[in-house]
Write a protein that holds these residues in place. Structure first.
Motif, PDB file in Angstrom:
ATOM      1  N   UNK A 241       0.864  -1.178   0.000  1.00 28.29           N
ATOM      2  CA  UNK A 241       0.000   0.000   0.000  1.00 28.29           C
ATOM      3  C   UNK A 241       0.897   1.225   0.000  1.00 28.29           C
ATOM      4  N   UNK A 242       0.786   2.038  -1.033  1.00 28.63           N
ATOM      5  CA  UNK A 242       1.645   3.202  -1.129  1.00 28.63           C
ATOM      6  C   UNK A 242       0.989   4.284  -1.971  1.00 28.63           C
ATOM      7  N   UNK A 243       1.447   5.502  -1.804  1.00 29.77           N
ATOM      8  CA  UNK A 243       0.961   6.608  -2.614  1.00 29.77           C
ATOM      9  C   UNK A 243       1.637   6.574  -3.981  1.00 29.77           C
ATOM     10  N   UNK A 244       0.930   7.081  -4.979  1.00 35.32           N
ATOM     11  CA  UNK A 244       1.480   7.110  -6.333  1.00 35.32           C
ATOM     12  C   UNK A 244       1.110   8.454  -6.959  1.00 35.32           C
ATOM     13  N   UNK A 245       1.934   9.442  -6.711  1.00 30.92           N
ATOM     14  CA  UNK A 245       1.640  10.793  -7.185  1.00 30.92           C
ATOM     15  C   UNK A 245       1.601  10.860  -8.705  1.00 30.92           C
TER      16      UNK A 245
END
Length: 273
Positions: A241-245
């Motif tokens: 689970x991670x952000x993906x700008x």
């Protein structure tokens, strides 16, 4: 006496079956007797804007690209089926004060909707639960009518949402699309058009990313494993689970292109702008 082309006869029959599906949807039993179902049948070249917008959506959404590819393939083969659109205003409550929507009274619900009626990924809301149930029964009756004629049909959220954005069934807060046909077996489930449009890796990752929960091993250990290959336990692939700008930006730009295209189709923007 006459000899009929089987291909032409089946195309004509599919339109008649689609009309029957619309009749069946209108005849469906309801709990509220106030659904206000709207229907429309779209055929031929009038489906092109829907396919075009779906394909644009598909630049950042796998399932919409899959739907666009399937429809384009059918159009190229000359077997694009008629599509029944079904819609209703599900935001309008039945004034039973049941609390199923999460608000204590319909009055509180109406106050909230009047100020906050918003667009999700393809429908306006919040919705009256009873209206949603009624709409589901209407859609079920339409599908059952197609099945009674041995015609393949499948409900599409994507087609309905794009149709609503393009101005079909004005006044609806939710629309579903039901392609009736084409003639054949499992056209909407086998999706042979995917084989030509996507390679094996793309198809596999599309399915994994579209429904990762369907390919997960036991996740209780805190490091969920995705079954990406037959011997998935060897050199396992983990879900993170991670952000993906970068994707957020790409998605925003993609949606901007979609809504610009919709505005052009609806005549709000000229071709010169």
């Amino acid at each position: 006496m006459a000899i009929y082309s089987g291909e032409q006869a089946t195309k004509e029959y599919l339109l008649e079956v689609t009309k029957g599906c619309a009749v069946a949807a209108a005849k469906a039993p309801t709990l509220t007797n106030s659904l206000g179902l709207r229907t429309e049948i779209v055929t031929g070249d009038d489906l092109n804007p829907i396919i075009d917008v779906l394909e644009t959506f598909g630049q950042t959404s796998t399932f919409q690209m899959h739907d666009a590819v399937a429809l384009k393939s059918m159009a190229e083969k000359g077997v694009l089926p008629p599509i029944l659109l079904m819609g209703a205003d599900l935001c309008k409550p039945v004034l039973w004060d049941c609390g199923a929507c999460g608000f204590p009274t319909c009055g509180e619900y109406i106050k909230f909707v009047s100020r906050n009626k918003g667009l999700g990924i393809g429908a306006y809301g919040p919705s009256c639960v009873w209206k949603v149930i009624d709409f589901g029964m209407a859609a079920d009756y339409a599908c059952a009518a197609a099945a009674m004629h041995r015609v393949e049909a499948r409900l599409f959220f994507s087609i309905g949402a794009v149709s609503m954005f393009l101005g079909h069934l004005e006044g609806s807060s939710f629309v579903l699309g039901l392609p009736v046909g084409p003639v054949g077996l499992n056209n909407w489930f086998d999706r042979e058009s995917w084989v030509n449009a996507f390679n094996y890796q793309q198809r596999t990752m599309g399915q994994l990313a579209g429904g990762p929960n369907l390919s997960m091993a036991f996740s209780g250990g805190g490091y969920p494993v995705i079954k990406t290959k037959p011997n998935w336990w060897e050199n396992p692939t983990f879900l993170k689970v991670e952000e993906d700008e970068a994707f957020v930006q790409k998605d925003a730009e993609g949606k901007a292109k979609v809504f610009e295209k919709i505005m052009r189709y609806r005549g709000a923007i000229s071709e010169d702008e």
